[in-house]
Design a protein around this motif. Structure first.
Motif: not given
Lengths: 308, 664, 216
Positions: B642-644, B647-648
């Protein structure tokens, strides 16, 4: 350092007398067994008769098979040129010739093995395999013996290391030399296809090593092979005798002593063949490692400084 | 032109050739011809430059600033580089020509053209490795070499086993590169720069010195294929096309040897412990390599294990040289080092020759399995003769080149053993029977390989249908075979290629003891013995011809000892041939045997299969792979998809860095 | 050291190798006895023939180790009818290798001894260590009780040989005490071996494990 090539005469005793060793050996065996035996000169007759015969070649073979006996004999001859004969210096002597000596003998072996494999015969393959294996196991022992002699004489040429080795003078370095000589005798028996490693007179192909490899050779080729093995026996015997005999004295006396020593070696081999049985194949590596261990012990003793 | 320009023009020419090859696209035959041409030009340029340096004895260096951090664009050539440069470039030519013929029947494809480009990049980066005089430049060239060779190995990427073997190679070579990077880092920290001049002056002794040595030993040793770092070697060589195997086995693994020698030169005065380490590791490699070679029946795998053996012999010579040098026996050191360096050249020659001829036979017979070859000598006389020459040479038998270098190494061992005293002499003495054992085993192994594959009757239909290969492939064999004979019979001249490097490694400036041109040194005697052998063989063959004149010479089937219907399957197999040698060592080598004994009065089926697994695989490779798998399972939850989440991670990393900045 | 004592020490080393590789119990016992005889002669050679101390030690060794102990051992061989050690724990080839490595180790150890412990040269100490190691090797790798006894005796030969490097310092009583100890030890072992044989019909020490209690 120059090559004393004018000593070519030193090769003559080997060239002329080596088949006599085989005769002497056969005679000894016959006498011990209570037979009359073939005449002493029989090996000469065999070789000469083979020279005069035609040849039979296998359909399977290539030029490798035909070249093998010549290459083998030629490399044994080169090895002959590096070995002194009693008081006579070798015609081909230089620092490091002992390695060359061993490797020319190896080339002779490679040629015969390749010739045997060229026939495609399963028996000859078997002999080739055993010959390759056992001489690989014998090689470290042989080099250890050469190393012991080199250590003793601080030289790298067969002439000085054999001429100077002298068991009879009972000094502190006698035990290592005796050990090396015993190891060399064990290797001599193995490398020349003698009992207890190989039985040259057996009649069952399955149990042969050297003889089965040369089954398909005939005529002059087989004469080369026979003569080559006589010479090889002479070479090993000459190294052994030179270790044991003293140098010095008038040349004719040491020459006579040397020849007498060679005769004793032949008789000794004949006696061993008469009283011993062949080892099981699986035991041969142990036998050869024994030779290596003896030679290694000799080296260890020399390096530990000999007698204090 | 000055030698620097000439030397640097060689890799430039190769890189240009690589571009042209790629541009040719599907016309891969033409791409191959371009490679042959560029390799030839590079060989002329680089060879001329190397000979100039070797002749005059004048090293050169050339440095310029570079935009990369800590790096400088620094090249140079001394005796060692000159020898290796000539060695690489000259041997690349027959490899390229052979490959041109070998790949011809694959048809035209862009991938084949790309493979030709990688071939030229590989040669160019090897040349750069020996010319580099800066740590970063060296590592870059090293990396180029690794990656290019990886793409060459994976040429047959359609086969899954090729992919997995190539992957092993990629991982192994990068682990080695990591060790080298660590070594340069550690050393550079002491020196303040990665330029070789700076490194030269600043070798730290003591413990740090040992760590640097061990890192170099692991990094270069894994490239050279020294046991126990050789895991990749018996996998990659059979997987690659034969011209690539020849180049990798004959030339590329020697870059590891070059690296070790370079490190020794840069340290100035290496401690004695290195000598023991190298001698011991070399002995282990030599004996282990030849034993496992004996157990193989895949012809290319067998040759690969012999590379392990020969690198072991080279390393033994290097170790002996160091031991002699540190014990004050410079002449002995020169002997052993000359032997070691000359064996680099010789192994390059005969191993290329063996891969050319073995590869051609395998291609023609359609199998690499020795047990399915046989009788190829009659059908492919040039290839068979070439393999025979290679086999005699690699067994170190006179009169070919292998003997000369092993003789030099033996002379080093014997000389050190009888001149010196104490532990170094004892170690050199122990090396004598080890090398003798290796010689005996190698002879058995090549008698097996040559005898089973090339002599006798064909053991399969494929072998029976063999035809001689094209001139593209036979000419390189003739060239390298002739070179084997030339080095063997002209050793006193060939040795001049390596004498300057050997003297530098031995730490002496005096001239080589056998350079006396009046034909009197022992080396001349060795060569003379070779000529005497040839003369005697000719004489005896002539005598035989005379004796047989007018006699009946008949051709009959092989004597079957009374058996009437022999078949080719009854010939002695490669496994049986090796059995008497391997059986006493079964405890040591632990073969896995599958036996089905004949049972009953009328036995139906029986079978016997033996398989020797490399102990390095069992002890190092498999556990390492398992460890990595376990680690991978641990970090797997990080991979969310998942992209999030990603990014995290970025955010977390940023915060951690800022925190670090604030706290320190 | 004279050439003779040097030769005797080499013989001792060779006998070690013989003991390590032979499978015949009679050869083993004879080898041990010859080794002991060598050591007795060596004690005389090293100290000169006119030292009463040396004569007593040599005489003791000779009576016990060359005559009495081999006699008892041979009787045990005949009675138990165990002529060969057929199942050593390692093969005889490996034994030879281990014994040779033992010799190498012995020389390395001897070279590290302080000079005053090398009264009669490196070789004496090396032969002593090698003999001890061979004894240990026999003890560890053989499974017949008789072979174990011989191993123990060979070990003692080595200790005695090492004592020779210090002969004029070791009190006579200590030497004699060791000898007597060994003799009694062998005597007891002989009885035990005989009894094991009577009870179990063989003298394989491996079978002694069956004497432990059964797991519940």
């Amino acid at each position: 350092m120059t090559l004393p090539w004018w000593n070519v005469g030193a090769v003559l005793p080997a060239l002329l007398l080596s088949p006599l060793l085989l005769g002497l050996m056969g005679k000894t065996k016959a006498l011990v067994a209570g037979r009359k035996g073939a005449p002493l000169l029989q090996p000469y007759r065999d070789i000469i008769r083979l020279m005069g015969k035609g040849a039979v070649y296998s359909r399977t073979t290539t030029w490798v098979f035909r070249a093998a006996p010549a290459v083998s004999l030629a490399s044994i001859l080169v090895a002959c040129m590096m070995l002194p004969a009693g008081p006579l210096d070798a015609p081909f002597a230089f620092a490091g010739d002992l390695v060359l000596f061993a490797y020319f003998l190896a080339l002779a072996r490679f040629a015969v093995i390749a010739g045997a494999l060229d026939t495609g015969s399963s028996f000859e393959g078997m002999g080739a395999s055993r010959e390759a294996a056992f001489s690989a196991f014998a090689e470290p022992g042989f080099f250890l013996v050469l190393g012991v002699l080199a250590l003793k004489q601080k030289a790298l040429s067969l002439g000085p290391i054999l001429g100077g080795a002298d068991v009879i003078t009972w000094d502190g370095q006698t035990p290592p030399l005796v050990l090396a000589a015993v190891a060399l005798f064990l290797i001599l028996l193995a490398e020349n296809s003698r009992i207890p490693v190989d039985d040259p007179t057996t009649h069952l192909e399955l149990t042969m090593i050297h003889e089965v490899m040369v089954l398909d050779h005939s005529g002059p080729d087989f004469a080369f092979i026979l003569y080559g093995s006589a010479l090889k026996l002479w070479l090993f015997g000459a190294v052994l005798v030179s270790i044991l005999l003293p140098g010095g004295g008038p040349a004719w006396a040491s020459m006579a002593l040397f020849l007498a020593g060679m005769a004793v070696v032949a008789v000794l081999v004949g006696l061993v063949e008469s009283i011993m049985a062949r080892l099981r194949m699986a035991r041969v590596p142990q036998y050869l490692s024994l030779a290596g261990v003896l030679a290694a012990l000799a080296a260890l003793l020399l390096m530990a400084g000999g007698q204090p | 032109m000055n030698p620097a320009t000439l030397a640097l023009a060689a890799p430039a020419c190769l890189l240009l050739g690589a571009l042209v090859s790629v541009a040719l696209g599907r016309r891969s035959g033409a791409a191959g011809t371009v490679a042959v041409a560029s390799c030839s030009i590079a060989a002329v340029l680089g060879g001329a430059s190397a000979i100039e340096v070797l002749r005059t004895g004048m090293p050169w260096g050339w440095t310029s600033a570079w935009s990369l951090p800590w790096a400088s664009l620094s090249f140079g050539m001394d005796g060692l580089s000159a020898f290796f440069l000539a060695f690489i470039l000259v041997l690349a030519v027959p490899a390229a020509a052979y490959g041109r013929g070998y790949l011809a029947h694959h048809g035209g494809s862009a991938w084949t053209s790309a493979s030709w480009a990688f071939f030229q990049i590989l040669v160019a980066s090897m040349a750069m490795v020996v010319l580099a005089r800066d740590g970063v430049l060296f590592l870059l060239a090293w990396e180029g070499m690794s990656v290019a060779s990886f793409f060459l190995v994976i040429y047959d990427h359609g086969k899954p086993e090729v992919r997995s073997d190539a992957l092993v190679y990629l991982v192994a070579t990068h682990l080695g590169a990591a060790a080298l990077a660590a070594m340069f880092g550690l050393w550079g920290r002491e020196a303040g720069s990665l330029n070789f001049h700076a490194l030269d002056a600043a070798f730290p002794g003591g413990k740090v010195g040992w760590v640097i040595f061990l890192l170099a030993f692991a990094g270069f040793g894994s490239k050279a294929g020294l046991a126990p770092f050789h895991i990749w070697l018996p996998k990659a060589h059979p997987a690659a096309p034969s011209h690539v195997s020849a180049l990798m086995s004959g030339v590329m693994i020697k870059m590891g040897v070059y690296g070790l020698m370079r490190v020794i030169l840069l340290t100035g005065n290496p401690p004695r412990g290195w000598g023991y380490t190298l001698l011991g590791a070399g002995a282990l490699s030599a004996v282990g390599g030849v034993l496992y070679a004996l157990a193989q029946h895949d012809i290319k795998r067998l040759l690969a294990y012999h590379s392990v053996e020969n690198v072991g012999i080279i390393t033994m010579g290097l170790g002996a040289g160091l031991l002699a040098r540190t014990s004050g026996m410079e002449t002995v050191a020169v002997l052993a080092l000359c032997g070691s360096l000359l064996h680099v050249l010789n192994h390059g020659l005969f191993k290329s020759l063996l891969f050319y001829s073995g590869g051609a036979a395998a291609q023609a017979a359609g199998t690499r399995d020795l047990e399915r070859m046989g009788g190829i000598m009659r059908r492919m006389p040039v290839t068979g003769g070439a393999f025979l020459v290679g086999a005699v040479a690699i067994c170190a038998l006179p009169p070919f080149n292998g003997f000369v270098s092993e003789w030099l190494i033996y002379s080093g061992f014997f000389g050190g053993a009888i001149q010196g005293a104490g532990a170094p002499s004892a170690a050199l003495f122990v090396a004598i029977p080890v090398l003798a054992l290796v010689g005996g085993l190698a002879l058995a192994c090549f008698a097996k390989a040559f005898g089973v594959a090339f002599l006798g009757e064909p053991r399969s239909e494929g072998a029976a249908a063999c035809r001689e290969v094209s001139a593209w492939m036979t000419l390189p064999m003739v060239f390298t075979g002739a070179a084997c004979a030339a080095v063997g019979l002209g050793a006193p001249w060939a040795i001049r290629l390596v004498a300057p490097a050997a003297q530098a490694l031995a730490g002496i400036r005096a001239s080589f003891p056998w350079e006396a041109p009046d034909g009197s040194g022992p080396l001349y005697a060795v060569v003379l013995a070779g000529w005497a052998l040839l003369a005697l063989v000719a004489l005896l063959l002539g005598a035989r011809r005379l004796l047989l004149r007018g006699k009946t010479v008949t051709v009959e089937p092989t004597w079957g000892c009374g058996y009437a219907a022999p078949t080719p399957r009854m010939q002695y197999t490669a496994s049986s041939f090796a059995q008497p040698l391997l059986a006493p060592l079964a405890r040591l080598m632990r073969p896995s045997l599958k036996k089905r004994r004949p049972k009953g009065l009328f036995p139906e089926k029986a079978s016997y299969a033996s398989h020797y697994e490399d102990p390095a695989d069992r002890a190092i490779f498999d556990p390492a792979v398992r460890l990595f798998e376990r680690l991978a399972t641990v970090v797997r939850p990080l991979q969310q998809g998942r992209l999030q989440a990603y990014l995290l991670y970025v955010l977390l990393a940023l915060v951690a860095l800022l925190a670090w900045e604030v706290l320190t | 050291m004279s050439a003779w004592s040097y030769t005797i020490l080499v013989t001792v080393l060779l006998l070690n190798l013989l003991l390590a590789v032979t499978s015949r119990l009679s050869v083993l016992i004879r080898g041990f006895a010859i080794q002991a005889a060598c050591i007795a002669v060596l004690a005389l050679l090293l100290d000169g023939f006119n030292s009463p101390h040396a004569w007593i030690v040599a005489g003791g060794v000779f009576t016990l180790k060359v005559v009495l102990i081999p006699y008892f051992l041979n009787r045990a061989v005949v009675r138990t009818n165990a002529r060969r050690e057929l199942e050593p724990l390692v093969s005889y080839g490996t034994s030879l290798l281990l014994a040779s490595l033992g010799v190498l180790l012995a020389f390395a150890l001897a070279a590290r001894l302080p000079m005053e412990a090398r009264r009669a040269g490196l070789l004496l100490a090396a032969a002593a260590f090698a003999t001890m190691l061979t004894g240990l090797l026999l003890l560890v790798t053989r499974s017949k009780a008789l072979t174990e006894v011989v191993g123990y005796l060979v070990l003692e030969n080595g200790i005695f040989l090492f004592g020779l490097t210090l002969l004029n310092r070791m009190p006579l009583m200590v030497e004699m005490g060791i000898l007597l100890d060994v003799f009694v030890g062998v005597f007891v072992m002989g009885i035990v071996v005989y009894n094991i044989h009577r009870t179990f019909d063989h003298i394989d020490v491996g079978a002694l494990t069956s004497l432990k209690e059964e797991e519940p």
